[in-house]
Each structure stands twice: as C-alpha cells, then as structure tokens.
Design a protein around this motif. Structure first.
Motif, PDB file in Angstrom:
ATOM      1  N   LEU A 191       1.038  -1.050   0.088  1.00 51.02           N
ATOM      2  CA  LEU A 191       0.010   0.120  -0.021  1.00 51.02           C
ATOM      3  C   LEU A 191       1.099   1.334   0.533  1.00 51.02           C
ATOM      4  CD1 LEU A 191      -2.211  -0.985   3.000  1.00 51.02           C
ATOM      5  CD2 LEU A 191      -2.622  -1.092   0.383  1.00 51.02           C
ATOM      6  N   ASP A 192       0.686   1.636  -1.068  1.00 47.37           N
ATOM      7  CA  ASP A 192       1.959   3.016  -0.911  1.00 47.37           C
ATOM      8  C   ASP A 192       1.002   4.470  -0.761  1.00 47.37           C
ATOM      9  OD1 ASP A 192       3.586   5.225  -2.464  1.00 47.37           O
ATOM     10  OD2 ASP A 192       3.366   4.734  -4.164  1.00 47.37           O
ATOM     11  N   SER A 193       1.694   5.205   0.795  1.00 46.76           N
ATOM     12  CA  SER A 193       0.876   5.976   0.973  1.00 46.76           C
ATOM     13  C   SER A 193       1.138   7.580  -0.221  1.00 46.76           C
ATOM     14  CB  SER A 193       1.226   6.711   2.360  1.00 46.76           C
ATOM     15  OG  SER A 193       2.358   6.475   2.957  1.00 46.76           O
ATOM     16  N   LYS A 194       1.821   7.991  -1.169  1.00 46.07           N
ATOM     17  CA  LYS A 194       1.996   8.831  -1.452  1.00 46.07           C
ATOM     18  C   LYS A 194       2.896   9.888  -1.030  1.00 46.07           C
ATOM     19  CE  LYS A 194      -0.623   6.513  -4.432  1.00 46.07           C
ATOM     20  NZ  LYS A 194      -0.093   5.364  -5.044  1.00 46.07           N
ATOM     21  N   THR A 244      -1.388   6.910   6.423  1.00 50.14           N
ATOM     22  CA  THR A 244      -1.765   6.029   7.292  1.00 50.14           C
ATOM     23  C   THR A 244      -2.287   5.136   7.223  1.00 50.14           C
ATOM     24  OG1 THR A 244       0.713   5.905   6.589  1.00 50.14           O
ATOM     25  CG2 THR A 244       0.254   4.240   8.094  1.00 50.14           C
ATOM     26  N   THR A 245      -3.695   6.092   8.426  1.00 55.64           N
ATOM     27  CA  THR A 245      -4.407   5.294   9.089  1.00 55.64           C
ATOM     28  C   THR A 245      -5.837   5.232   8.409  1.00 55.64           C
ATOM     29  OG1 THR A 245      -3.862   6.603  11.363  1.00 55.64           O
ATOM     30  CG2 THR A 245      -5.616   6.229  10.779  1.00 55.64           C
ATOM     31  N   ALA A 246      -6.038   6.161   7.710  1.00 56.77           N
ATOM     32  CA  ALA A 246      -7.304   6.291   6.791  1.00 56.77           C
ATOM     33  C   ALA A 246      -7.436   5.088   5.856  1.00 56.77           C
ATOM     34  CB  ALA A 246      -7.151   7.318   6.007  1.00 56.77           C
ATOM     35  N   LEU A 247      -5.626   4.908   5.099  1.00 55.14           N
ATOM     36  CA  LEU A 247      -5.119   3.380   4.578  1.00 55.14           C
ATOM     37  C   LEU A 247      -5.799   2.545   5.300  1.00 55.14           C
ATOM     38  CD1 LEU A 247      -1.905   4.347   2.269  1.00 55.14           C
ATOM     39  CD2 LEU A 247      -3.791   2.977   1.738  1.00 55.14           C
ATOM     40  N   LEU A 248      -5.213   1.711   6.214  1.00 53.93           N
ATOM     41  CA  LEU A 248      -5.172   0.840   6.911  1.00 53.93           C
ATOM     42  C   LEU A 248      -7.171   0.699   7.567  1.00 53.93           C
ATOM     43  CD1 LEU A 248      -2.482   0.211   9.093  1.00 53.93           C
ATOM     44  CD2 LEU A 248      -3.392  -0.831   7.503  1.00 53.93           C
ATOM     45  N   GLN A 249      -7.449   1.837   7.468  1.00 53.70           N
ATOM     46  CA  GLN A 249      -8.771   1.653   7.980  1.00 53.70           C
ATOM     47  C   GLN A 249      -9.587   1.771   6.741  1.00 53.70           C
ATOM     48  OE1 GLN A 249     -10.434   1.262  11.006  1.00 53.70           O
ATOM     49  NE2 GLN A 249      -8.577   2.203  12.043  1.00 53.70           N
ATOM     50  N   ALA A 250      -9.583   1.908   5.268  1.00 56.17           N
ATOM     51  CA  ALA A 250      -9.686   1.715   4.385  1.00 56.17           C
ATOM     52  C   ALA A 250      -9.958  -0.320   4.029  1.00 56.17           C
ATOM     53  CB  ALA A 250      -9.215   2.033   3.006  1.00 56.17           C
ATOM     54  N   VAL A 251      -8.753  -0.829   3.988  1.00 52.57           N
ATOM     55  CA  VAL A 251      -8.264  -2.348   4.176  1.00 52.57           C
ATOM     56  C   VAL A 251      -9.547  -2.900   5.654  1.00 52.57           C
ATOM     57  CG1 VAL A 251      -7.159  -3.865   4.545  1.00 52.57           C
ATOM     58  CG2 VAL A 251      -6.543  -1.590   4.023  1.00 52.57           C
TER      59      VAL A 251
END
Length: 251
Positions: free
Chosen positions: A171-174, A199-206
C-alpha cells in the motif's frame, strides 16, 4: 500569512493525498482486505507493526471500536512509539540488524498469519528484515510505505532492498520524501507531516474492505463496539470469547 491560511493549506494537502490513495491504491486495498478476510476464515491471526510514528497507525487498528478484534500489535521494545527515553533511541534501534528476527522468534506469529508492517521510508533494517523473516515463516506481509523513498534514498539494510521488495501486497501512501507538506519563506525547514493521516486512513479502508468481504460470505465480522455505548462491553466480551485463541493483547 495567517495561521488559518496555513491550516487550510495543510487540509488541502492531506485531502489531496487521501484522494490519490483512494484512486491509485484501490486494487491493493481490495487485495489487502480480501487477504485479511481469508485469514480470518482460515483460522489465522492478524498482527500489525510500526516503528516510531509509524506505530500510531498500527495501534489505531488494535483493540479499536469499530475495528476487527483479531488485530494484534506486534511490539518491539524501545521502538513502538516515542515513549522510550531518549526518543532518539527508537530511531537507532530501527537500524539494528538481527532485532527483527529475535522479535519474531519470540512472538506468536506462525505460518498462515498476516503481518501488516508500516514504515514510511521502508529503508531501515528493522522493517526490511521483519518482512523477510516473516515471509520465511509462511506469514503473509502487507506493507504500508511510501514508494517514493526507494528512488530518492538508499536502503539501510545489508541487502540494499526496501520493505516494498518483501511484501505480498504493498500500500503506497504517496507521502513525499521528508514527510512535510508545507513550506514558508520565513521558515527554513518544511513542516506539517501528513503520513499519520494518510496511513491511518489507508489501514481503516483495508479493515472496512475486510469486514465487507466477510459479510459477503455470510460471516459476521469479529468487530468491537465502543465500551462507551450501552451493551458495548457485553458485545466485546462475546467476540473476545469466541475468538480468544487469536487475541493476544488482553493477556
């Protein structure tokens, strides 16, 4: 320039990054959520690790109202958070060869589990070695990192590789190298980091994807409820009893 204007610029920058990861990481988020759902169904366990400020995103998915009860924090003494004194020790430990292997050897991780490793730069010895060692054990690795670092920095692992090179899913945080979204002529250093937000938003999306994938299969996702709502503690006790053999943070 007013503080309010700077605040608005930061929100705009964070929103822009969130829109990018939403659109550009869509397939990876779906794959990561599906992998976690598969692991829950197959009886595997779920772990998350991050060093320094990257640990904030790991902690955000552990014992979390609205989150999966099966997410466990994989702790590395002196590295998780900035509570170690001096705080710089945590950064130094990230560069120590052999530490990750020693931690995994004494951890409950086993083949069939999933480990989420969060490292913004992905260049230090600890996250690289942890990913390599975990996969050698038969653990699936989800890496959350900024791929930009691989082209603008050098690896600090003896192999010359980065976290992204040893993951099943990346998962690339950009996030730009340096993790600071704002600059000002009157301030020498760039400022306003956004990596925790993204990063927090990415993981919550997962996690949301995983919950939906379980529900699609007719399986009630093992979610926790807030202890501050009526019935929350009773709900959580039931979930923790049902999945107690896969929850390690309460022992």
């Amino acid at each position: 320039m007013s503080d309010r204007k700077l605040a608005g610029q930061f929100f705009d920058a964070a929103i822009g990054l969130l829109q990018r990861v939403r659109d550009e990481d869509e397939d990876a988020i779906e794959a990561a959520g599906t992998l976690i759902a598969d692991t829950v169904v197959d009886g595997g366990r779920l772990f998350a690790f991050g060093a320094g400020h990257s640990s904030l995103a790991a902690q955000d998915v552990v014992y979390r109202a609205g989150g999966l009860a099966l997410m466990n924090l994989l702790p590395v003494p002196g590295v998780v958070g900035v509570d170690v004194m001096p705080a710089t020790l945590g950064s130094a430990l990230e560069r120590v060869d052999g530490l990750a292997s020693a931690v995994l050897d004494s951890s409950p991780l086993r083949a069939g589990d999933v480990l989420v490793i969060i490292s913004l730069s992905g260049r230090n010895a600890l996250p690289v070695e942890m990913a390599m060692s975990a996969r050698a054990l038969g653990v699936k690795v989800i890496g959350v990192t900024s791929v930009a670092y691989t082209s603008e920095t050098t690896s600090r692992h003896v192999s010359g590789t980065y976290l992204k090179d040893h993951c099943d899913i990346v998962l690339d945080s950009k996030i730009a190298v340096g993790d600071a979204e704002l600059t000002l002529e009157t301030i020498e250093a760039p400022f306003a980091p956004a990596s925790t937000v993204v990063t927090t938003a990415l993981l919550q999306a997962v996690m949301a994807t995983a919950a939906g994938a379980l529900a699609d299969r007719g399986i009630e996702p093992p979610l926790l409820r807030s202890g501050n709502v009526d019935g929350g503690h009773e709900w959580n006790d039931r979930v923790m009893t049902e999945y107690g053999d896969r929850i390690f943070y309460r022992r």
